[in-house]
Every structure is written in structure tokens, then in C-alpha cells.
Design a protein around this motif. Sequence first.
Motif, PDB file in Angstrom:
ATOM      1  N   SER A  40       0.800  -1.028  -0.451  1.00 19.03           N
ATOM      2  CA  SER A  40      -0.081   0.267   0.224  1.00 19.03           C
ATOM      3  C   SER A  40       0.719   0.434  -0.014  1.00 19.03           C
ATOM      4  N   SER A  41       0.719   2.277  -0.960  1.00 17.63           N
ATOM      5  CA  SER A  41       1.202   3.200  -0.999  1.00 17.63           C
ATOM      6  C   SER A  41       1.316   4.528   0.541  1.00 17.63           C
ATOM      7  N   THR A  42       0.075   4.340   1.315  1.00 15.68           N
ATOM      8  CA  THR A  42      -0.258   4.819   1.999  1.00 15.68           C
ATOM      9  C   THR A  42      -0.127   4.032   3.082  1.00 15.68           C
ATOM     10  N   ALA A  43       0.342   3.170   3.099  1.00 16.17           N
ATOM     11  CA  ALA A  43       0.965   2.798   4.402  1.00 16.17           C
ATOM     12  C   ALA A  43       2.830   2.740   4.462  1.00 16.17           C
ATOM     13  N   ILE A  44       2.766   2.848   2.609  1.00 16.87           N
ATOM     14  CA  ILE A  44       4.669   3.176   2.637  1.00 16.87           C
ATOM     15  C   ILE A  44       4.955   4.699   3.177  1.00 16.87           C
ATOM     16  N   LEU A  45       3.945   5.194   2.806  1.00 19.97           N
ATOM     17  CA  LEU A  45       4.183   6.858   2.661  1.00 19.97           C
ATOM     18  C   LEU A  45       4.488   7.392   4.260  1.00 19.97           C
ATOM     19  N   THR A  46       3.459   6.673   5.296  1.00 19.41           N
ATOM     20  CA  THR A  46       3.301   6.822   6.555  1.00 19.41           C
ATOM     21  C   THR A  46       4.264   5.787   7.073  1.00 19.41           C
ATOM     22  N   ALA A  47       4.889   4.557   6.644  1.00 21.88           N
ATOM     23  CA  ALA A  47       5.994   4.312   7.227  1.00 21.88           C
ATOM     24  C   ALA A  47       7.651   5.316   7.612  1.00 21.88           C
ATOM     25  N   VAL A  48       7.824   5.282   6.193  1.00 17.99           N
ATOM     26  CA  VAL A  48       8.735   5.844   5.466  1.00 17.99           C
ATOM     27  C   VAL A  48       9.105   7.589   6.185  1.00 17.99           C
ATOM     28  N   ILE A  49       8.150   7.654   5.384  1.00 18.62           N
ATOM     29  CA  ILE A  49       8.823   9.634   5.975  1.00 18.62           C
ATOM     30  C   ILE A  49       8.633  10.335   7.338  1.00 18.62           C
ATOM     31  N   PRO A  50       8.235   9.583   8.135  1.00 17.10           N
ATOM     32  CA  PRO A  50       8.896   9.590   9.808  1.00 17.10           C
ATOM     33  C   PRO A  50      10.684   8.960   9.895  1.00 17.10           C
ATOM     34  N   MET A  51      10.706   8.178   9.035  1.00 18.45           N
ATOM     35  CA  MET A  51      12.556   7.290   9.030  1.00 18.45           C
ATOM     36  C   MET A  51      12.853   8.906   8.342  1.00 18.45           C
ATOM     37  N   ALA A  52      12.359   9.867   7.598  1.00 16.64           N
ATOM     38  CA  ALA A  52      13.640  10.625   7.154  1.00 16.64           C
ATOM     39  C   ALA A  52      13.631  11.774   7.904  1.00 16.64           C
ATOM     40  N   ILE A  53      12.417  11.943   9.055  1.00 15.09           N
ATOM     41  CA  ILE A  53      12.516  13.626   9.356  1.00 15.09           C
ATOM     42  C   ILE A  53      13.656  13.922  10.103  1.00 15.09           C
ATOM     43  N   PRO A  54      14.025  13.151  10.979  1.00 19.30           N
ATOM     44  CA  PRO A  54      15.612  13.536  11.380  1.00 19.30           C
ATOM     45  C   PRO A  54      16.345  14.090  10.910  1.00 19.30           C
ATOM     46  N   LEU A  55      16.318  13.236   9.234  1.00 20.50           N
ATOM     47  CA  LEU A  55      17.469  13.126   8.671  1.00 20.50           C
ATOM     48  C   LEU A  55      17.504  14.791   8.158  1.00 20.50           C
ATOM     49  N   LEU A  56      15.984  15.299   7.901  1.00 21.90           N
ATOM     50  CA  LEU A  56      15.778  16.431   7.309  1.00 21.90           C
ATOM     51  C   LEU A  56      15.783  17.698   8.162  1.00 21.90           C
ATOM     52  N   LEU A  57      15.346  17.476   9.303  1.00 18.61           N
ATOM     53  CA  LEU A  57      15.761  18.309  10.098  1.00 18.61           C
ATOM     54  C   LEU A  57      17.571  18.949  10.790  1.00 18.61           C
ATOM     55  N   THR A  58      18.128  18.365   9.873  1.00 16.33           N
ATOM     56  CA  THR A  58      19.290  18.874  10.504  1.00 16.33           C
ATOM     57  C   THR A  58      19.854  19.687   9.314  1.00 16.33           C
ATOM     58  N   GLY A  59      18.781  20.276   8.185  1.00 18.65           N
ATOM     59  CA  GLY A  59      18.513  21.207   7.010  1.00 18.65           C
ATOM     60  C   GLY A  59      20.236  21.214   6.462  1.00 18.65           C
ATOM     61  N   SER A  60      20.885  19.738   6.271  1.00 16.76           N
ATOM     62  CA  SER A  60      21.351  19.339   5.257  1.00 16.76           C
ATOM     63  C   SER A  60      20.938  19.394   3.320  1.00 16.76           C
ATOM     64  N   LEU A  61      19.678  18.704   3.381  1.00 20.71           N
ATOM     65  CA  LEU A  61      19.213  19.158   2.103  1.00 20.71           C
ATOM     66  C   LEU A  61      17.469  19.495   2.082  1.00 20.71           C
ATOM     67  N   PRO A  62      17.240  19.863   1.063  1.00 17.51           N
ATOM     68  CA  PRO A  62      15.906  20.641   1.387  1.00 17.51           C
ATOM     69  C   PRO A  62      14.654  19.739   1.418  1.00 17.51           C
ATOM     70  N   ALA A  63      13.988  20.262   2.520  1.00 16.94           N
ATOM     71  CA  ALA A  63      12.372  19.633   3.195  1.00 16.94           C
ATOM     72  C   ALA A  63      11.573  18.990   2.345  1.00 16.94           C
ATOM     73  N   ALA A  64      11.437  20.196   1.522  1.00 15.11           N
ATOM     74  CA  ALA A  64       9.977  20.207   0.471  1.00 15.11           C
ATOM     75  C   ALA A  64      10.541  18.877  -0.886  1.00 15.11           C
ATOM     76  N   GLY A  65      11.958  19.321  -1.220  1.00 11.59           N
ATOM     77  CA  GLY A  65      12.152  18.594  -2.030  1.00 11.59           C
ATOM     78  C   GLY A  65      11.743  17.456  -2.138  1.00 11.59           C
ATOM     79  N   VAL A  66      12.942  16.538  -0.514  1.00 12.77           N
ATOM     80  CA  VAL A  66      12.925  15.555  -0.617  1.00 12.77           C
ATOM     81  C   VAL A  66      11.155  14.776  -0.072  1.00 12.77           C
ATOM     82  N   ILE A  67      10.884  15.713   0.303  1.00 17.95           N
ATOM     83  CA  ILE A  67       9.600  14.461   0.701  1.00 17.95           C
ATOM     84  C   ILE A  67       8.586  14.954  -0.868  1.00 17.95           C
ATOM     85  N   ALA A  68       8.585  15.768  -1.273  1.00 15.45           N
ATOM     86  CA  ALA A  68       7.780  15.678  -2.739  1.00 15.45           C
ATOM     87  C   ALA A  68       8.564  14.370  -3.736  1.00 15.45           C
TER      88      ALA A  68
END
Length: 430
Positions: free
Chosen positions: A340-368
Amino acid sequence: MSPQLLSILVLAGMFVVATMLPINIGILAFVASFVVGTFALGLDEKEIFEGFPVSLFVTVVGVTYLFSVAKLNGTIDLLVDAGIRLVRGRAIQVPWVLFAVAAVLTALGTFTPAAVALLVPVGMNFAFRYRISPLMIGMMVICGAHAGAFSPMAVSGALVFGIVADSGLAVSQAVLFFASLAFNALLGGITYLLLRRRGEESFVERPEPAADDELPTGGGGVATMVRTQPRVVTWQQRATLVALVGLVVGALAFHLQIGFLALAAGAVLALMDRDNLGKAIDGISWPTILLVAGMVTYVGVLEHAGTIEWVSEGAVHLGAPLLVALVLCLVVGITSAFASSTAILTAVIPMAIPLLLTGSLPAAGVIAAMAISTTIVDVSPFSTNGALVLANARGVDRTRFYRQVITYTCGIVALGPLAAWAVLVLPGVF
């Protein structure tokens, strides 16, 4: 050997066997679910069947049954003629009409599989009648549905925005929506250009055009200009059109399960047409249902084994932020082709958030990029959207068409996440 690695090897083995031998991979998947679940993971019968896609099963059965009734009483022909008149006889433009309608439906809040379920049966009957590539029609409907899937009103859009908002990241809703819209429009355009002249070779049966139809053809045997005369509408066809409108209203306005609605409508219409009462059930695509149900059940076993989380966590611990973003896009793309795409989004996006909070990557671009990578692979025959395309194709060699869908899916899985990462993440780093 770890159960995660074992489950992946078994999955690879199933694909090899099903590719080399004419056996439905759904059968292999059910057997693998039992063997791996029972002897490797110690699951009981109830836990193994937790992954069985009840909603998907009912949706595919209901939609294919209803449109089988509609085909038998001539309503599909009426809808095809209406589509021709809408584009002033230019049959080859109908895929773009379907793309646009699907995008509008999902942007306004329709769940993506519901929009695909409403449009694919009509599109596939149109493809068969006018010798347009059914693969192109089906994939463009799915692209259109994904194009609108991340508007603020859409189900997927609301889900992603909710996850991001809770994390404290600032991601523009417009960026996600227009990135998905543009990416899927481009993908639809490429699909259209590559497949528009491959219609005639897709079919093993020929339609029987009505006497008042004219089908002059262009290159590749595709009907380019079609003229139709108004048909006499029977009372069964009027009842079917009312039922289809009721299906749309029930699914979109009241969010009722579209499979149950379709079964109810199909049963009532079949009882009103006694001559075709026993024939309609033949239109249900049982091989597709077996294939998809078996594969999704096995994915449930993978989730019990922790395989998906194991792969995702391995990607996060790679180190280099830019490489992690690429691997995450690839991981969600590959896994979402089976789950399920919905399940994958729900599970994996939170895993990427700590990395995005460091500011080393464009958050909007990675999420999109992750959102697009997760959804564009839903052309897979193991997802609801791809299964509906496979189930509703008319006049094709089923085995050959299945391989065409698999080939298209492999291309999307291999190139789609990479392209999303290159376009949306890479420019924000340099």
C-alpha cells in the motif's frame, strides 16, 4: 539466514518461476505465504491471512462485474460514443481526456483507486473498440489520478501534510501538489508518445463496429477520426447510466466502498436483464484477482517478518544525506509496487524527518520526491490501480498484456524514483 533475507529470496524465486513457466504468480504467493509464515516465522493461520486484501478483492470483483453487465447491455458503447463526440471524433485524444478527468477527481478528494476504478473500464472498452493501446490508456488514467493526488483536499495530500506538520518542518503544500502534477503530466506525455502507435498489435480479438461507425485509421492501425450516429437508448441502458451516476455519487460524496456499490448495482441490473443474467459473471477477472490477492497476502507476511522496516532502516543508516535520500526514494518505490502506497508513506516519511531537520537537504524536495516515488509505481499489477487495468483489458492475450504491464512497471520503478530525486532533491543541494 535471517527471516527478512529469506522472505526476499523467496519473493525473487517466485518471479523467476512465474516468468519462465505459465503459472499464476498468485498461486505461488499463497503457497509461499503459508510456507514462510508457518515454518520460518511461526505465524498461525489468522496472522497469515491478515494480509489478504479484502477491500481490493471486493473492489476488483465489483467493478469488473458491473462493467461486464454494462458491456452486455450496450451501455459501454454509449459511453465510448460520448467520449468520441467530446473530442470531435479524434479518438487518439481520448487518453488526455481520461487523464484530465482523473486528475480533477483526485484533486477534489477522490481516493486514487476509486477514480481509477471509475475510469479504467470505460477507457479499456474504448481502447478495444478503436484499437488504441490498452497499456497507454490504462497508464494515462493512473498518471492522471496521481497528478491530482497531492492537492490539499486529496487523501494522500492530507496524509503527507499531516505527517510533515507534526514534525515541525515547513513544507509548502503548493510545492508538493504542483511537483506531483508536473511529474505525472510529463510521465503521461512520455507514455503517450511511446505507445500511441502500438494499438493494433496489442489485441488478439477484433471488435464488431456498428454499421453507422466509420473507423479510418492512421499510422499503426490506430483510429484517428471516428464518426458516430446517435444510438437509440434502451431502458436497460438508462438504468445502467443511473446506476453509474449513483456509483460516482456514493463513492465521491459519501465515501462508500466502491466494490460493494458496484456489486449491488451490477446485481440489480443483471436481474433486470434476464437474457444476460448468467453471462455477466464471466466478465469478472478471476486470474487477476488470484494474482493480486496472493501477492498482497505475501506482502503481509513480509511485514510480519519486518522485511520492509529492515530495508528502510538499512537505507537510513548509509550516512551521506544525499545518498540516503536517493536510497529512500528507491526503497519506497520498490516496496510500494507490492504494498500500500499509503502505508509506505506513513512508515517511511517519519524515518526521513530526523535527517531533514538537520537542514542538509531541501525538505520540500525530499518529501515531494518520496511522495512521487511511492505513488507512480502504483501502475504495478500488484497494486489496486494496476490490477484494475489488468482486469479490465479487453481482447488482449492476458499473459502477454501482464508482461507488458510488468515491463512498464519495471521501467517506472527503475527510473521514476531516480528522476524524482534528480529533479527535486539534487538542485537544492548544489
